[in-house]
Design a protein around this motif. Structure first.
Motif, PDB file in Angstrom:
ATOM      1  N   ALA A   1      64.384  65.520  14.340  1.00 52.41           N
ATOM      2  CA  ALA A   1      64.678  64.122  14.688  1.00 52.41           C
ATOM      3  C   ALA A   1      64.586  63.917  16.200  1.00 52.41           C
ATOM      4  CB  ALA A   1      66.065  63.722  14.179  1.00 52.41           C
ATOM      5  N   VAL A   2      65.131  64.834  16.970  1.00 46.68           N
ATOM      6  CA  VAL A   2      65.094  64.732  18.432  1.00 46.68           C
ATOM      7  C   VAL A   2      63.649  64.757  18.925  1.00 46.68           C
ATOM      8  CG1 VAL A   2      65.694  65.921  20.582  1.00 46.68           C
ATOM      9  CG2 VAL A   2      67.409  65.665  18.776  1.00 46.68           C
ATOM     10  N   HIS A   3      62.841  65.647  18.381  1.00 46.78           N
ATOM     11  CA  HIS A   3      61.431  65.713  18.776  1.00 46.78           C
ATOM     12  C   HIS A   3      60.719  64.399  18.474  1.00 46.78           C
ATOM     13  CE1 HIS A   3      57.400  67.179  19.486  1.00 46.78           C
ATOM     14  NE2 HIS A   3      57.053  66.730  18.282  1.00 46.78           N
ATOM     15  N   ARG A   4      60.924  63.862  17.286  1.00 47.29           N
ATOM     16  CA  ARG A   4      60.261  62.600  16.926  1.00 47.29           C
ATOM     17  C   ARG A   4      60.725  61.464  17.833  1.00 47.29           C
ATOM     18  NH1 ARG A   4      60.189  60.680  11.206  1.00 47.29           N
ATOM     19  NH2 ARG A   4      58.632  59.320  12.137  1.00 47.29           N
ATOM     20  N   ILE A   5      62.000  61.428  18.148  1.00 46.70           N
ATOM     21  CA  ILE A   5      62.509  60.378  19.042  1.00 46.70           C
ATOM     22  C   ILE A   5      61.855  60.501  20.411  1.00 46.70           C
ATOM     23  CG2 ILE A   5      64.553  59.607  20.308  1.00 46.70           C
ATOM     24  CD1 ILE A   5      66.130  60.273  17.669  1.00 46.70           C
ATOM     25  N   ASN A   6      61.804  61.722  20.927  1.00 43.52           N
ATOM     26  CA  ASN A   6      61.225  61.938  22.257  1.00 43.52           C
ATOM     27  C   ASN A   6      59.736  61.625  22.323  1.00 43.52           C
ATOM     28  OD1 ASN A   6      63.584  62.667  23.617  1.00 43.52           O
ATOM     29  ND2 ASN A   6      63.412  64.797  22.983  1.00 43.52           N
ATOM     30  N   THR A   7      59.037  61.716  21.193  1.00 44.36           N
ATOM     31  CA  THR A   7      57.592  61.473  21.208  1.00 44.36           C
ATOM     32  C   THR A   7      57.193  60.116  20.641  1.00 44.36           C
ATOM     33  OG1 THR A   7      57.324  62.641  19.085  1.00 44.36           O
ATOM     34  CG2 THR A   7      57.016  63.927  21.116  1.00 44.36           C
ATOM     35  N   GLU A   8      58.049  59.487  19.821  1.00 42.27           N
ATOM     36  CA  GLU A   8      57.649  58.266  19.134  1.00 42.27           C
ATOM     37  C   GLU A   8      58.460  57.023  19.483  1.00 42.27           C
ATOM     38  OE1 GLU A   8      57.194  58.850  14.855  1.00 42.27           O
ATOM     39  OE2 GLU A   8      56.893  60.997  15.202  1.00 42.27           O
ATOM     40  N   ALA A   9      59.652  57.185  20.007  1.00 44.42           N
ATOM     41  CA  ALA A   9      60.493  56.018  20.291  1.00 44.42           C
ATOM     42  C   ALA A   9      59.900  55.183  21.428  1.00 44.42           C
ATOM     43  CB  ALA A   9      61.914  56.455  20.652  1.00 44.42           C
ATOM     44  N   ASP A  10      59.998  53.880  21.287  1.00 46.00           N
ATOM     45  CA  ASP A  10      59.468  52.932  22.273  1.00 46.00           C
ATOM     46  C   ASP A  10      60.580  52.569  23.252  1.00 46.00           C
ATOM     47  OD1 ASP A  10      57.958  51.080  23.644  1.00 46.00           O
ATOM     48  OD2 ASP A  10      58.120  49.539  22.086  1.00 46.00           O
ATOM     49  N   VAL A  11      60.712  53.355  24.310  1.00 48.20           N
ATOM     50  CA  VAL A  11      61.843  53.185  25.228  1.00 48.20           C
ATOM     51  C   VAL A  11      61.431  52.854  26.657  1.00 48.20           C
ATOM     52  CG1 VAL A  11      63.431  54.618  23.901  1.00 48.20           C
ATOM     53  CG2 VAL A  11      61.963  55.679  25.626  1.00 48.20           C
ATOM     54  N   ILE A  12      60.137  52.723  26.905  1.00 48.24           N
ATOM     55  CA  ILE A  12      59.668  52.400  28.256  1.00 48.24           C
ATOM     56  C   ILE A  12      59.296  50.927  28.296  1.00 48.24           C
ATOM     57  CG2 ILE A  12      57.993  52.910  30.085  1.00 48.24           C
ATOM     58  CD1 ILE A  12      59.918  55.242  29.380  1.00 48.24           C
ATOM     59  N   TRP A  13      59.921  50.203  29.213  1.00 42.78           N
ATOM     60  CA  TRP A  13      59.673  48.781  29.362  1.00 42.78           C
ATOM     61  C   TRP A  13      58.738  48.534  30.547  1.00 42.78           C
ATOM     62  CZ3 TRP A  13      62.887  45.323  32.775  1.00 42.78           C
ATOM     63  CH2 TRP A  13      62.506  43.979  32.649  1.00 42.78           C
ATOM     64  N   ILE A  14      59.133  49.023  31.720  1.00 47.10           N
ATOM     65  CA  ILE A  14      58.313  48.826  32.922  1.00 47.10           C
ATOM     66  C   ILE A  14      57.845  50.161  33.477  1.00 47.10           C
ATOM     67  CG2 ILE A  14      58.288  48.033  35.318  1.00 47.10           C
ATOM     68  CD1 ILE A  14      60.136  45.806  34.569  1.00 47.10           C
ATOM     69  N   ASP A  15      58.769  50.951  34.011  1.00 51.85           N
ATOM     70  CA  ASP A  15      58.357  52.152  34.728  1.00 51.85           C
ATOM     71  C   ASP A  15      59.063  53.424  34.283  1.00 51.85           C
ATOM     72  OD1 ASP A  15      60.888  51.770  35.742  1.00 51.85           O
ATOM     73  OD2 ASP A  15      60.240  51.368  37.789  1.00 51.85           O
ATOM     74  N   GLY A  16      59.926  53.344  33.282  1.00 55.15           N
ATOM     75  CA  GLY A  16      60.583  54.540  32.784  1.00 55.15           C
ATOM     76  C   GLY A  16      61.759  55.028  33.602  1.00 55.15           C
ATOM     77  N   HIS A  17      62.220  54.209  34.560  1.00 53.46           N
ATOM     78  CA  HIS A  17      63.441  54.535  35.288  1.00 53.46           C
ATOM     79  C   HIS A  17      64.600  53.849  34.569  1.00 53.46           C
ATOM     80  CE1 HIS A  17      60.506  55.374  38.497  1.00 53.46           C
ATOM     81  NE2 HIS A  17      61.379  56.312  38.809  1.00 53.46           N
ATOM     82  N   SER A  18      65.722  54.519  34.482  1.00 54.40           N
ATOM     83  CA  SER A  18      66.870  53.976  33.754  1.00 54.40           C
ATOM     84  C   SER A  18      67.182  52.551  34.196  1.00 54.40           C
ATOM     85  CB  SER A  18      68.119  54.842  33.980  1.00 54.40           C
ATOM     86  OG  SER A  18      67.925  56.118  33.435  1.00 54.40           O
ATOM     87  N   ASP A  19      67.353  51.699  33.210  1.00 57.46           N
ATOM     88  CA  ASP A  19      67.746  50.310  33.471  1.00 57.46           C
ATOM     89  C   ASP A  19      68.740  49.911  32.389  1.00 57.46           C
ATOM     90  OD1 ASP A  19      68.053  47.581  33.837  1.00 57.46           O
ATOM     91  OD2 ASP A  19      65.946  47.248  34.318  1.00 57.46           O
ATOM     92  N   TYR A  20      69.999  50.235  32.644  1.00 59.71           N
ATOM     93  CA  TYR A  20      71.055  49.951  31.674  1.00 59.71           C
ATOM     94  C   TYR A  20      71.161  48.462  31.395  1.00 59.71           C
ATOM     95  CZ  TYR A  20      72.842  54.688  31.688  1.00 59.71           C
ATOM     96  OH  TYR A  20      72.976  56.027  31.506  1.00 59.71           O
ATOM     97  N   GLY A  21      71.055  47.663  32.439  1.00 56.13           N
ATOM     98  CA  GLY A  21      71.193  46.217  32.276  1.00 56.13           C
ATOM     99  C   GLY A  21      70.166  45.663  31.313  1.00 56.13           C
ATOM    100  N   HIS A  22      68.890  45.992  31.520  1.00 57.01           N
ATOM    101  CA  HIS A  22      67.840  45.477  30.637  1.00 57.01           C
ATOM    102  C   HIS A  22      68.002  46.016  29.222  1.00 57.01           C
ATOM    103  CE1 HIS A  22      63.867  45.313  28.682  1.00 57.01           C
ATOM    104  NE2 HIS A  22      63.910  44.085  29.174  1.00 57.01           N
ATOM    105  N   ALA A  23      68.230  47.310  29.091  1.00 62.16           N
ATOM    106  CA  ALA A  23      68.355  47.910  27.759  1.00 62.16           C
ATOM    107  C   ALA A  23      69.507  47.289  26.969  1.00 62.16           C
ATOM    108  CB  ALA A  23      68.536  49.423  27.876  1.00 62.16           C
ATOM    109  N   LEU A  24      70.639  47.083  27.617  1.00 59.22           N
ATOM    110  CA  LEU A  24      71.786  46.514  26.900  1.00 59.22           C
ATOM    111  C   LEU A  24      71.604  45.020  26.635  1.00 59.22           C
ATOM    112  CD1 LEU A  24      74.626  48.552  28.602  1.00 59.22           C
ATOM    113  CD2 LEU A  24      73.681  48.837  26.295  1.00 59.22           C
TER     114      LEU A  24
END
Length: 168
Positions: free
Chosen positions: A56-79
């Motif tokens: 599950a961890v491998h699939r999340i790391n390779t398939e999850a759509d978690v990049i919006w702009i540049d891949g730097h943490s953005d808690y405000g946007h994500a929440l």
């Protein structure tokens, strides 16, 4: 609902939190799991019917759509995205658990959660406070703590055991 930070800067903590999400989803019914970096994706589907959390961890790391702009943490946007897409699913009976090490190297620091959007119990499982006190990280945990019912520091197995025991 569990929301976990999986950004590269906290990679080892992210692996730990994804295994924790797997354990929580196997112990509780109706757990929905979300991961984020600067974007957010629901990953509940990756835990369903899986016997090996590493898969599950491998699939999340390779398939999850978690990049919006540049891949730097953005808690405000994500929440904010979480609130916009899934806020209607959060009721007074819903617990929201944020598994995070709120560290930022960007100026995008606006909290994206509010009490109105999270009427149920909310908890922030955070990085050890000692690292903040020593100034080793640019932590924004205090900015998010005001939106949570509880902030829990977990840096030992005993602390984790106590925390999980309080969830049941």
């Amino acid at each position: 609902m569990v929301i976990a930070d999986i950004s590269g800067s906290v990679a080892s903590f992210a692996r730990f939190t994804l295994h924790l999400v797997y354990a929580i989803s196997s112990q509780f019914s109706k757990v929905r799991a979300f991961v984020f970096v600067d974007g957010l994706d629901e990953v509940t589907r990756f835990f369903e019917g899986v016997d090996d959390p590493a898969l599950a961890v491998h699939r999340i790391n390779t398939e999850a759509d978690v990049i919006w702009i540049d891949g730097h943490s953005d808690y405000g946007h994500a929440l904010r995205v979480f609130n916009e897409r899934y806020g209607d699913s959060v009721t007074s009976r819903t617990s929201v658990l944020l598994l995070a090490t709120p560290v930022t190297t960007t100026t995008r620091r606006k909290p994206g959660c509010s009490r109105a959007a999270a009427p149920g119990p909310s908890r922030l499982l955070a990085e050890p406070r000692a690292s903040r006190l020593l100034g080793l990280w640019d932590s924004i945990v205090d900015e998010y703590a005001v939106h949570c019912d509880q902030v829990v520091e977990v840096r030992t197995l005993r602390q984790l055991e106590r925390f999980v025991g309080e969830l049941t």
